[in-house]
Motif scaffolding. Structure first.
Motif, short mmCIF file in Angstrom:
data_model
loop_
_atom_site.label_atom_id
_atom_site.label_comp_id
_atom_site.label_asym_id
_atom_site.label_seq_id
_atom_site.Cartn_x
_atom_site.Cartn_y
_atom_site.Cartn_z
N GLY A 142 -10.40 -16.20 -6.94
CA GLY A 142 -10.73 -15.94 -5.61
C GLY A 142 -10.49 -14.52 -5.23
O GLY A 142 -10.98 -13.77 -4.43
N ALA A 143 -9.53 -13.72 -5.76
CA ALA A 143 -9.05 -12.47 -5.47
C ALA A 143 -10.34 -11.25 -6.45
O ALA A 143 -10.65 -10.44 -5.70
N LEU A 144 -10.64 -11.79 -7.40
CA LEU A 144 -11.45 -10.60 -8.13
C LEU A 144 -12.87 -11.07 -7.93
O LEU A 144 -13.75 -10.26 -7.77
N VAL A 145 -13.21 -12.35 -7.85
CA VAL A 145 -14.60 -12.67 -7.90
C VAL A 145 -15.24 -12.72 -6.39
O VAL A 145 -16.15 -12.26 -5.87
N ASP A 146 -14.24 -13.34 -5.70
CA ASP A 146 -14.85 -13.93 -4.42
C ASP A 146 -14.43 -12.95 -3.16
O ASP A 146 -14.63 -13.05 -2.08
N GLY A 147 -13.53 -12.04 -3.82
CA GLY A 147 -12.99 -11.20 -2.69
C GLY A 147 -11.97 -11.43 -1.57
O GLY A 147 -11.58 -10.84 -0.60
N THR A 148 -11.09 -12.45 -1.96
CA THR A 148 -10.22 -13.07 -1.05
C THR A 148 -8.98 -12.15 -1.12
O THR A 148 -8.74 -11.66 -2.38
N GLU A 149 -8.10 -12.05 -0.20
CA GLU A 149 -6.95 -11.26 -0.21
C GLU A 149 -5.78 -12.15 -1.13
O GLU A 149 -5.36 -13.19 -0.56
N PRO A 150 -5.22 -11.58 -2.09
CA PRO A 150 -4.37 -12.40 -3.16
C PRO A 150 -3.02 -12.46 -2.31
O PRO A 150 -2.71 -11.38 -1.82
N ILE A 158 -2.36 -10.42 -11.78
CA ILE A 158 -3.56 -9.64 -11.97
C ILE A 158 -3.30 -8.07 -12.35
O ILE A 158 -3.95 -7.52 -13.14
N ALA A 159 -2.49 -7.39 -11.60
CA ALA A 159 -1.86 -5.97 -11.99
C ALA A 159 -1.65 -6.04 -13.30
O ALA A 159 -1.89 -5.06 -14.26
N LEU A 160 -0.65 -6.92 -13.81
CA LEU A 160 -0.17 -6.89 -15.19
C LEU A 160 -1.46 -7.15 -16.39
O LEU A 160 -1.35 -6.76 -17.45
N LEU A 161 -2.29 -8.10 -15.87
CA LEU A 161 -3.53 -8.44 -16.93
C LEU A 161 -4.20 -7.45 -17.01
O LEU A 161 -4.88 -6.94 -18.09
N SER A 162 -4.48 -6.36 -15.81
CA SER A 162 -5.54 -5.60 -15.87
C SER A 162 -4.98 -4.61 -16.57
O SER A 162 -5.57 -3.72 -17.56
N ALA A 184 -9.65 -5.34 -9.75
CA ALA A 184 -8.46 -5.52 -10.71
C ALA A 184 -7.84 -4.01 -10.78
O ALA A 184 -6.44 -4.22 -10.56
N LYS A 185 -8.59 -3.05 -10.81
CA LYS A 185 -7.96 -1.77 -10.89
C LYS A 185 -7.15 -1.40 -9.65
O LYS A 185 -5.92 -0.65 -9.59
N GLU A 186 -7.59 -1.56 -8.28
CA GLU A 186 -7.11 -1.61 -7.24
C GLU A 186 -5.74 -2.20 -7.29
O GLU A 186 -4.74 -1.59 -6.78
N LEU A 187 -5.73 -3.38 -7.57
CA LEU A 187 -4.48 -4.25 -7.65
C LEU A 187 -3.44 -3.76 -8.55
O LEU A 187 -2.05 -3.55 -8.32
N GLU A 188 -3.91 -3.20 -9.57
CA GLU A 188 -3.06 -2.56 -10.70
C GLU A 188 -2.40 -1.18 -10.14
O GLU A 188 -1.20 -0.95 -10.52
N ALA A 200 7.49 -1.07 -1.73
CA ALA A 200 8.13 -0.92 -2.81
C ALA A 200 8.08 -1.80 -3.92
O ALA A 200 7.90 -1.37 -5.18
N VAL A 201 7.84 -3.28 -3.75
CA VAL A 201 7.17 -4.08 -4.74
C VAL A 201 5.74 -3.67 -5.57
O VAL A 201 5.73 -3.72 -6.72
N ALA A 202 5.06 -3.32 -4.56
CA ALA A 202 3.85 -2.90 -5.11
C ALA A 202 3.78 -1.67 -6.03
O ALA A 202 3.22 -1.45 -7.04
N ARG A 203 4.63 -0.72 -5.62
CA ARG A 203 4.65 0.53 -6.05
C ARG A 203 5.48 0.39 -7.39
O ARG A 203 4.87 0.90 -8.58
#
Length: 225
Positions: A142-150, A158-162, A184-188, A200-203
């Protein structure tokens, strides 16, 4: 389920239990535990650090943690401030067996022993098909293909997988494209949008993913040279 359990479940091939990016698995698993500690408000990062090693990780807060695996990792962080990459291996180095055993106990994996060529016995870890992994994959798709906000948890996974480079190697395979790679790179990088629990968590997650990516690149370079 901890993030590290979800991550390993996604990384394992559903039929054989063989992990994607096996050589860099300790970094990915260690990163997942650190991200969970960040989401619980128990670690933070200081400074920028180098491109390879990342910033220093410091323990914050007090009181017992809700899972012994998290508590052990937190105790490792409290010993002294260390860079992200150093902690990734210190925490994730021996996690493969522990997390695998937990997934078997939870009924998410089956442990099967088979003979190869009638001579050698091997153990496989196929998915038990409970539906949990399918829901994880649906959220990622949903987040990567459909563009929904995760939500925060999905964004972190996704950040870890990327960062580990494992996204295009997941089995069954995710529909892969340039747009999926970009998202994926944006979330990473920690660009999670309004759904994140806090910058802070995202950073912190971005710093962990970056250090994991650097470690993965170093491992791959060593293997191929």
């Amino acid at each position: 389920m901890l993030i590290v359990e979800d991550l390993l479940l996604l990384l394992l091939d559903d039929e054989t239990g063989t992990p994607a990016k096996a050589g860099t698995l300790p970094y990915a698993l260690g990163g997942a535990v650190l991200v969970e500690l960040a989401m619980l408000g128990r670690i933070d990062v200081e400074g920028a650090g180098s491109v390879l090693s990342g910033p220093k990780v410091v323990a914050v807060g007090d009181g017992p943690l809700p899972d012994p695996l998290l508590q052990e990792a937190y105790d490792e962080v409290t010993r002294k401030p260390r860079t992200v990459q150093t902690l990734l291996l210190a925490i994730g180095g021996d996690l493969w067996k522990t997390v695998t055993d937990r997934l078997v106990e939870r009924g998410e994996l089956r442990r099967e022993s088979k003979r190869v060529l009638g001579l050698f016995r091997t153990t496989q870890l196929p998915s038990a098909g409970t539906g949990h992994e399918a829901r994880l994959r649906a959220a990622i798709r949903g987040a990567l293909v459909d563009g929904t906000e995760p939500d925060t948890r999905t964004a972190a996974i996704i950040a870890l997988l990327s960062g580990s480079g494992a996204l295009p190697e997941l089995r069954p395979q995710l529909a892969w494209s340039g747009e999926v790679y970009r998202r994926a790179k944006e979330l990473e990088k920690g660009h999670w949008g309004a759904s994140a629990v806090g910058t802070a968590v995202a950073r912190t997650t971005a710093a962990i993913a970056a250090a994991g990516a650097a470690a993965s690149a170093a491992v791959i370079t060593t293997v191929t040279t």
